[in-house]
Design a protein around this motif. Structure first.
Motif, PDB file in Angstrom:
ATOM      1  N   LEU A  80      43.394  42.559  38.889  1.00  0.00           N
ATOM      2  CA  LEU A  80      42.329  41.828  39.572  1.00  0.00           C
ATOM      3  C   LEU A  80      41.016  41.943  38.797  1.00  0.00           C
ATOM      4  O   LEU A  80      40.231  40.983  38.731  1.00  0.00           O
ATOM      5  CB  LEU A  80      42.157  42.360  41.001  1.00  0.00           C
ATOM      6  CG  LEU A  80      43.417  42.353  41.876  1.00  0.00           C
ATOM      7  CD1 LEU A  80      43.092  42.871  43.282  1.00  0.00           C
ATOM      8  CD2 LEU A  80      44.020  40.959  41.954  1.00  0.00           C
ATOM      9  N   LEU A  81      40.797  43.103  38.181  1.00  0.00           N
ATOM     10  CA  LEU A  81      39.562  43.289  37.418  1.00  0.00           C
ATOM     11  C   LEU A  81      39.551  42.451  36.150  1.00  0.00           C
ATOM     12  O   LEU A  81      38.551  41.803  35.829  1.00  0.00           O
ATOM     13  CB  LEU A  81      39.389  44.780  37.082  1.00  0.00           C
ATOM     14  CG  LEU A  81      39.064  45.702  38.270  1.00  0.00           C
ATOM     15  CD1 LEU A  81      38.983  47.153  37.805  1.00  0.00           C
ATOM     16  CD2 LEU A  81      37.752  45.275  38.934  1.00  0.00           C
ATOM     17  N   ALA A 139      41.907  34.911  41.108  1.00  0.00           N
ATOM     18  CA  ALA A 139      42.708  33.801  40.570  1.00  0.00           C
ATOM     19  C   ALA A 139      41.973  32.476  40.730  1.00  0.00           C
ATOM     20  O   ALA A 139      41.933  31.644  39.809  1.00  0.00           O
ATOM     21  CB  ALA A 139      44.063  33.749  41.284  1.00  0.00           C
ATOM     22  N   LEU A 140      41.378  32.272  41.899  1.00  0.00           N
ATOM     23  CA  LEU A 140      40.611  31.038  42.120  1.00  0.00           C
ATOM     24  C   LEU A 140      39.364  31.007  41.239  1.00  0.00           C
ATOM     25  O   LEU A 140      38.953  29.943  40.756  1.00  0.00           O
ATOM     26  CB  LEU A 140      40.219  30.929  43.600  1.00  0.00           C
ATOM     27  CG  LEU A 140      41.167  30.139  44.500  1.00  0.00           C
ATOM     28  CD1 LEU A 140      42.552  30.745  44.532  1.00  0.00           C
ATOM     29  CD2 LEU A 140      40.619  30.039  45.925  1.00  0.00           C
ATOM     30  N   ALA A 141      38.765  32.195  41.003  1.00  0.00           N
ATOM     31  CA  ALA A 141      37.582  32.251  40.132  1.00  0.00           C
ATOM     32  C   ALA A 141      37.934  31.873  38.697  1.00  0.00           C
ATOM     33  O   ALA A 141      37.126  31.259  37.993  1.00  0.00           O
ATOM     34  CB  ALA A 141      36.977  33.656  40.179  1.00  0.00           C
ATOM     35  N   VAL A 142      39.143  32.224  38.254  1.00  0.00           N
ATOM     36  CA  VAL A 142      39.569  31.831  36.905  1.00  0.00           C
ATOM     37  C   VAL A 142      39.617  30.308  36.790  1.00  0.00           C
ATOM     38  O   VAL A 142      39.142  29.723  35.813  1.00  0.00           O
ATOM     39  CB  VAL A 142      40.939  32.453  36.572  1.00  0.00           C
ATOM     40  CG1 VAL A 142      41.511  31.833  35.299  1.00  0.00           C
ATOM     41  CG2 VAL A 142      40.809  33.956  36.398  1.00  0.00           C
ATOM     42  N   LEU A 143      40.192  29.646  37.782  1.00  0.00           N
ATOM     43  CA  LEU A 143      40.253  28.183  37.745  1.00  0.00           C
ATOM     44  C   LEU A 143      38.863  27.569  37.838  1.00  0.00           C
ATOM     45  O   LEU A 143      38.565  26.575  37.174  1.00  0.00           O
ATOM     46  CB  LEU A 143      41.134  27.673  38.887  1.00  0.00           C
ATOM     47  CG  LEU A 143      42.641  27.762  38.642  1.00  0.00           C
ATOM     48  CD1 LEU A 143      43.420  27.343  39.875  1.00  0.00           C
ATOM     49  CD2 LEU A 143      43.045  26.898  37.452  1.00  0.00           C
ATOM     50  N   ALA A 144      37.994  28.170  38.678  1.00  0.00           N
ATOM     51  CA  ALA A 144      36.616  27.669  38.758  1.00  0.00           C
ATOM     52  C   ALA A 144      35.914  27.843  37.413  1.00  0.00           C
ATOM     53  O   ALA A 144      35.203  26.936  36.947  1.00  0.00           O
ATOM     54  CB  ALA A 144      35.855  28.422  39.853  1.00  0.00           C
ATOM     55  N   GLY A 145      36.117  28.995  36.777  1.00  0.00           N
ATOM     56  CA  GLY A 145      35.485  29.247  35.481  1.00  0.00           C
ATOM     57  C   GLY A 145      35.996  28.306  34.398  1.00  0.00           C
ATOM     58  O   GLY A 145      35.225  27.797  33.581  1.00  0.00           O
ATOM     59  N   LEU A 146      37.310  28.044  34.406  1.00  0.00           N
ATOM     60  CA  LEU A 146      37.886  27.135  33.418  1.00  0.00           C
ATOM     61  C   LEU A 146      37.325  25.721  33.579  1.00  0.00           C
ATOM     62  O   LEU A 146      36.952  25.058  32.593  1.00  0.00           O
ATOM     63  CB  LEU A 146      39.412  27.117  33.564  1.00  0.00           C
ATOM     64  CG  LEU A 146      40.166  26.169  32.636  1.00  0.00           C
ATOM     65  CD1 LEU A 146      39.940  26.538  31.179  1.00  0.00           C
ATOM     66  CD2 LEU A 146      41.657  26.172  32.957  1.00  0.00           C
ATOM     67  N   THR A 147      37.250  25.252  34.824  1.00  0.00           N
ATOM     68  CA  THR A 147      36.699  23.921  35.081  1.00  0.00           C
ATOM     69  C   THR A 147      35.235  23.859  34.680  1.00  0.00           C
ATOM     70  O   THR A 147      34.778  22.876  34.083  1.00  0.00           O
ATOM     71  CB  THR A 147      36.848  23.573  36.576  1.00  0.00           C
ATOM     72  OG1 THR A 147      38.188  23.814  36.990  1.00  0.00           O
ATOM     73  CG2 THR A 147      36.500  22.118  36.823  1.00  0.00           C
ATOM     74  N   PHE A 148      34.502  24.919  34.999  1.00  0.00           N
ATOM     75  CA  PHE A 148      33.072  24.965  34.672  1.00  0.00           C
ATOM     76  C   PHE A 148      32.867  24.997  33.156  1.00  0.00           C
ATOM     77  O   PHE A 148      31.941  24.364  32.630  1.00  0.00           O
ATOM     78  CB  PHE A 148      32.454  26.193  35.326  1.00  0.00           C
ATOM     79  CG  PHE A 148      30.948  26.201  35.318  1.00  0.00           C
ATOM     80  CD1 PHE A 148      30.229  25.272  36.055  1.00  0.00           C
ATOM     81  CD2 PHE A 148      30.257  27.136  34.570  1.00  0.00           C
ATOM     82  CE1 PHE A 148      28.844  25.278  36.053  1.00  0.00           C
ATOM     83  CE2 PHE A 148      28.874  27.152  34.558  1.00  0.00           C
ATOM     84  CZ  PHE A 148      28.163  26.221  35.298  1.00  0.00           C
ATOM     85  N   ALA A 149      33.718  25.729  32.449  1.00  0.00           N
ATOM     86  CA  ALA A 149      33.607  25.785  30.984  1.00  0.00           C
ATOM     87  C   ALA A 149      33.865  24.409  30.363  1.00  0.00           C
ATOM     88  O   ALA A 149      33.160  23.981  29.448  1.00  0.00           O
ATOM     89  CB  ALA A 149      34.589  26.816  30.430  1.00  0.00           C
TER      90      ALA A 149
END
Length: 550
Positions: free
Chosen positions: A524-525, A457-467
């Protein structure tokens, strides 16, 4: 001497901007309002809507006196409820036709935190961050007095707080709630926000860097919140050492008290005076706490973009870990200690089921909420790359033999790894506290595993911010929009009876569902897959666009 060459003694002796320390304050206020013509209204509207939009739902959520009594028993009958709400002034008198005390008890702590964040971020943005970026020096080259930037920041932030408080008062008063109670609630939030602005102003004089100043102010506010919580749990006078208790002590809809309002105003004035005195005694761009001189040559541990990113994020990660641990560890001990009582409450049985595992389910629920708080660090860490870029510090680095993907990827890697580390430490600490309280060592593994499940879940937010940083760098702050929605879902989904489809948008809900009972790995995957795709988009965007030159 001709008239054409004659100059006045006043203008020859001193710069025009030095005539008054407050010269140019009005112009700076207009500049701030013009520059943040979107940011400030968004804060005001969001805070007002949170209160006025939530209030009508209370009648539907608690339609009978039995429902109200159950809610009061759950929240005010255990320490956790007191920590996250308030002592519950007057809630025993709440009825379906008079939900004011219940509304204040439910919303006051959350709104106090939000008002504090608004004041803290805005004040630091208009003061220390301006000096750090160099824009403050350009402003001071004009007709601007020494104290004008700080005065302008105070005027804008105080006005934003008072306007928001006034709108909340009008909104609640217009809903047939008592006007005096509505005024007390709006004033309690606004005045606490002004006090936090004073704290942030003092911290901005102490540190040379905006992030450090914001961290110091946040730590001070967190400490005052903790003092209030401990005092309320113990029902002792310790609470009155905290301005948070003064704000809640105005007792909206519960026999209003107005002396705390004068205390808050007095404290705000004292803090403002201290900030102006410190501002007059320091050099422009400097601070009371001077950073240590660095080495003439970097050590071999700093000779890579990743090592530099670790160095830049180290202090923030440590501060976030300490703050989250301070909130989570006592929670673990308290929830286990109060497990039997919690298991007997009907509302908790409806939410988490009955039986001996009810306390663990409640602990699991709050760990999910804490993971959402940690997600703020994740977004903030990724945004640091954009800050380095706009400040002009990334350009010299990229002028050397450093690929863009390595530089940007270093910040992304540190944000994700740092978030995982905070999750693990928090889960371990909370489980350790629960195990020490209950003599069951299984709490350690369970709590740590529970927190690790939120990595996707945290990786999704990190990825969205990075994108956003890679493709739409000017709009990277929009990353906070989905975060605000996920927070809203976590806090108010039950209150507003949100449809399941609206809740499932949140990755935190997906993780919670996946770990509820038998572990389901599939969500999760696919969350991890979404995160990887968003990060790939970010790398693609960064490789194709120009780097901001500062």
């Amino acid at each position: 001497m001709s008239a054409a060459t004659r100059t006045s003694p006043r203008s020859a002796d001193a710069p025009v901007g030095a005539r008054s320390p407050l010269a140019g304050t009005g112009s700076l206020v207009r500049l701030i309002l013009r520059r943040d013509r979107v940011r400030i209204p968004v804060w005001i509207i969001a805070l007002t809507a949170t209160v006025t939009g939530t209030a009508p739902a209370f009648s539907d959520l608690y339609p009978t006196q039995t429902d109200i009594d159950l809610r009061i028993a759950v929240v005010t009958g255990n320490p956790v409820g007191v920590v996250f709400t308030s002592p519950g002034y007057g809630v025993e008198n709440a009825t379906p036709n008079d939900i004011g005390p219940l509304l204040v008890n439910e919303l006051s702590a959350t709104m106090i935190v939000l008002f504090a964040l608004m004041s803290l971020f805005l004040l630091v943005r208009y003061t220390r961050a301006e000096e750090e970026s160099g824009r403050g020096e350009l402003v001071r080259s004009g007709v601007v007095g020494r104290a004008a930037p700080l005065a302008a920041a105070f005027i804008v932030v105080v006005a934003a707080n008072l306007l928001t408080g006034a709108l909340i008062t009008l909104g609640l008063g217009g809903m047939d709630l008592a006007w005096e109670g509505s005024l007390a609630f709006g004033a309690s939030l606004a005045l606490l926000g002004v006090v936090v602005a004073g704290v942030a102003a003092v911290c901005a004089q102490v540190s040379e860097f905006g992030r450090t100043a914001a961290g110091l102010a946040g730590a001070v506010f967190g400490l005052t919140f903790l003092v209030r919580a401990i005092g309320d749990i113990q029902d002792s006078d310790l609470r009155w050492w905290s301005p948070v208790a003064w704000s809640q002590g105005m007792r909206p809809y519960a026999g209003e008290e107005w002396w705390p309002a004068f205390a808050l105003v007095g404290l705000a004035l004292i803090l403002a005076l201290i900030a102006f005195v410190l501002n007059a005694r320091r050099d422009f761009g400097a601070a009371l706490l001077r950073p240590r001189r660095g080495r003439a040559a970097a050590s071999r541990f700093l000779r890579s973009p990743l090592a530099l990113a670790v160095r830049l994020h180290r202090g923030s990660a440590i501060a976030w870990t300490a703050i989250v641990l301070a909130a989570a560890v006592p929670l673990g001990a308290v929830l286990v200690e109060e497990g039997e009582e919690l298991a007997d409450m009907e509302v908790f049985q409806e939410m988490f089921g009955s039986g001996t595992g009810a306390a663990e389910e409640v602990l699991r629920f709050y760990l999910g909420f804490i993971s959402l708080i940690i997600a703020a660090f994740t977004i903030q860490a990724v945004l640091r790359a954009r800050g380095e870029e706009t400040a002009g510090r990334a350009e010299p680095l990229l002028a050397a033999a450093v690929a863009r993907w390595r530089w940007a990827g270093s910040h992304l890697a540190v944000s994700v790894v740092g978030s995982v580390a905070i999750l693990v430490v928090t889960g371990f600490g909370t489980g350790l506290a629960a195990a020490a309280q209950s003599d069951e060592s299984s709490h350690i593994a369970n709590a740590t595993g529970e927190m690790l499940a939120y990595v996707p879940a945290l990786a999704v937010l990190a990825g969205l911010t990075f994108a956003l940083h890679g493709v739409l760098p000017r709009f990277v702050a929009l990353a906070w929009v989905p975060y605000a929605y996920f927070f809203f879902v976590a806090m108010f989904a039950g209150l507003f009876d949100l449809p399941e489809e609206a809740m499932d948008v949140s990755p935190f809900v997906q993780v919670s569902n996946a770990t509820d009972g038998d572990l389901s790995v599939a969500p999760l995957l696919w969350l991890s897959g979404i995160a990887a795709a968003l990060m790939a988009v970010g790398f693609w965007g960064i490789s194709r666009r120009d780097v901001a030159s500062g």
